[in-house]
Design an enzyme around this catalytic site. Structure first.
Site, PDB file in Angstrom:
ATOM      1  N   GLY A 167      21.766  52.386 -14.650  1.00 11.86           N
ATOM      2  CA  GLY A 167      22.566  53.590 -14.496  1.00 11.86           C
ATOM      3  C   GLY A 167      23.928  53.233 -13.919  1.00 11.86           C
ATOM      4  N   HIS A 174      14.523  54.242 -14.938  1.00  8.35           N
ATOM      5  CA  HIS A 174      13.537  54.144 -13.851  1.00  8.35           C
ATOM      6  C   HIS A 174      13.458  55.399 -12.995  1.00  8.35           C
ATOM      7  CE1 HIS A 174      16.009  53.192 -10.133  1.00  8.35           C
ATOM      8  NE2 HIS A 174      16.918  52.952 -11.053  1.00  8.35           N
ATOM      9  N   CYS A 183      22.375  53.234   3.537  1.00  6.76           N
ATOM     10  CA  CYS A 183      21.909  52.097   4.314  1.00  6.76           C
ATOM     11  C   CYS A 183      22.311  50.838   3.562  1.00  6.76           C
ATOM     12  CB  CYS A 183      20.398  52.158   4.462  1.00  6.76           C
ATOM     13  SG  CYS A 183      19.727  50.801   5.390  1.00  6.76           S
TER      14      CYS A 183
END
Ligand code: PLP
Length: 369
Positions: free
Chosen positions: A67, A192, A311
C-alpha cells in the site's frame, strides 16, 4: 489469544492461502512461451476480478509491492505528471502519503494542508477550489477510523482540473468502494488489510492523467510499476477481496459493545472515533496512562492492541493525527487503537472489558510515579 489489531494487519483468509499455494509455481507473466501465457492468464483473471470488485476497468488495476508503494506512486507520480507545483493534503494522512507530501514540499512544492476537526474529519475544503498538481485525501484514517469527505473533495478538485489520489488502504474490503463512481484519479489499497497476503498493493489508476513511475524498469503494469508481478499474490488478493466484500460480519456490533463497555468501566476515557467511521475501529485515550504500559499490560493477558500514537524505533511520539485533531500530549500519550475484525467474538470483547479497568488503573499509577 485475543487479537484486536486488525487495522495493522488481519490474518490471511484460508481461501487466499489456498489460491496462493495453487499458483505459487506460476512463472513470469511477461514471458511469451506457454508457461508465461499460463501465468498471464492467472494474472489477467485476478486483475479482472479486482477491477469488478472495485468498480474499475481491468486496465486500471496496477499491482504494486505494498500500500505504501501504491501511495508513493499515486501522489508523487501525479505530481510529476503535472506542470503545476501546488499540493493539497490532509495533515492526518498515513506516513506513506504524508512523507511524500512533505518531501515534495522540501523540494519546492507549495503544500497546503486542509483543516481537521476534533472529530477527526477534514473540515473546510476550500483549498481544493484552486488548481493544484495533485490533491490527496485518505478514505478512512488508520488511527481513528474516521471516514473522510472524499466524494466532496473529488468533486471540488475535479471542478478546477486537479487530479486526486485517495489512500483507501483502510477502506477497501471494509466499506463499498466504486472507483468510477468516486471519480478519483488514483486510489491505493493493500491486500493484507482485507485478508490477502502482506506485501501486495493495488493502485487503481485512470487512463489519463496517469501517474509517472517512481521507479524505472521493464515497463510492466502500464509502465507505472515496473518489476515482475507476483502472480500467486495477485490471485490470492482477488480471492480475499471478493470474500471480504461478500461477507456479513458482526464487526460493528462488537465494536459498539466494546466502546460502550469501556465508557461504562473507565473514568475519564476519551473516545476519538467519531461517525462516520469504519465499522471495526475503536480509538480510546486514557489520560494519565502511557500507551506503552497499556499495551504491555494487555499483552501479558493475551490481548493484542496497538498504540493510537505513532511508534517509531520503540519510542512513543505524539500522534500527528491526534495533534491535528487538537488533543493534548497528555491525552494522546495514553491512546490505544483497538480494531475489531472478522475473527473476533463476543468472548473477545468480554475478555477486553474484564481486563481494561485494572490495566488502566495500573498504567495510570505507573504514569504518576
Ligand atoms: N495507508 C494507510 C491508511 C494504512 O493504514 C497503511 C498501513 O498501515 C498504509 C497506507 C501502508 O500500507 P502497507 O502496509 O501495505 O504498505
Amino acid at each position: 489469544m485475543v487479537y484486536f489489531d486488525h487495522a495493522a494487519t488481519t490474518p490471511m483468509r484460508q481461501s487466499a492461502i489456498d489460491a496462493w499455494v495453487e499458483h505459487a509455481g506460476a512463472l513470469n507473466a511477461g514471458s511469451q512461451h506457454a508457461a508465461g501465457r499460463k501465468a498471464n492468464a492467472v494474472l489477467a483473471d485476478a486483475r479482472e476480478r479486482i477491477a469488478g470488485a472495485l468498480g474499475a476497468d481491468p486496465v486500471e488495476v496496477v499491482f504494486t509491492g505494498s500500500g505504501t508503494e501504491a501511495n508513493n506512486i499515486g501522489v508523487r507520480g501525479l505530481f510529476d505528471a503535472s506542470e503545476l507545483d501546488r499540493v493539497v493534503a490532509t495533515p492526518i494522512e498515513h506516513p506513506a502519503v504524508l512523507e511524500v507530501v512533505k518531501s515534495l514540499g522540501q523540494t519546492g512544492a507549495d503544500v497546503e494542508w486542509l483543516p481537521v476537526g476534533r472529530d477527526g474529519h477534514a473540515k473546510d475544503l476550500s483549498a481544493l477550489d484552486t488548481p493544484a498538481a495533485v490533491a490527496t485525501m485518505m478514505w478512512a484514517n488508520n488511527e481513528t477510523g474516521a471516514i473522510q469527505p472524499v466524494g466532496e473533495a473529488i468533486e471540488r478538485a475535479t471542478a478546477v482540473g486537479t487530479p486526486v489520489h485517495v489512500d483507501a488502504v483502510q477502506a477497501v474490503g471494509h466499506v463499498p468502494v466504486d472507483f468510477h463512481a468516486l471519480g478519483a484519479t488514483t486510489l491505493a489499497a493493500s491486500a493484507h488489510k482485507f485478508g490477502g497476503p502482506r506485501g501486495t498493493g493495488i493502485l487503481l489508476a485512470k487512463r489519463s492523467p496517469a501517474p509517472k513511475p517512481v521507479i524505472l524498469g521493464g515497463g510492466q503494469e502500464r509502465g507505472i510499476r515496473s518489476g515482475t508481478v507476483d502472480v500467486a499474490s495477485a490471485a490470492a488478493t482477488a480471492v480475499a477481496l471478493e470474500e471480504a466484500i461478500a461477507e456479513h460480519t458482526e464487526i460493528e456490533r462488537l465494536r459498539d459493545a466494546l466502546i460502550e463497555g469501556v465508557r461504562q468501566r473507565v473514568d475519564g476515557v476519551v473516545v476519538a472515533t467519531q461517525e462516520p467511521a469504519l465499522p471495526g475501529h475503536a480509538h480510546f485515550m486514557f489520560p494519565g496512562a502511557n500507551a506503552d504500559a497499556l499495551i504491555m499490560l494487555l499483552d501479558v493477558q493475551g490481548i493484542s492492541v496497538s498504540a493510537g500514537s505513532a511508534c517509531a524505533s520503540g519510542v512513543l511520539r505524539m500522534s500527528h493525527v491526534l495533534e491535528a485533531m487538537g488533543y493534548s500530549e497528555r491525552e494522546a500519550m495514553g491512546a490505544l487503537r483497538v480494531t475489531v475484525g472478522r475473527t473476533n467474538t463476543a468472548q473477545d470483547v468480554e475478555a477486553f472489558l474484564n481486563a481494561i479497568p485494572d490495566v488502566v488503573e495500573r498504567a495510570r499509577a505507573a504514569g504518576a510515579l
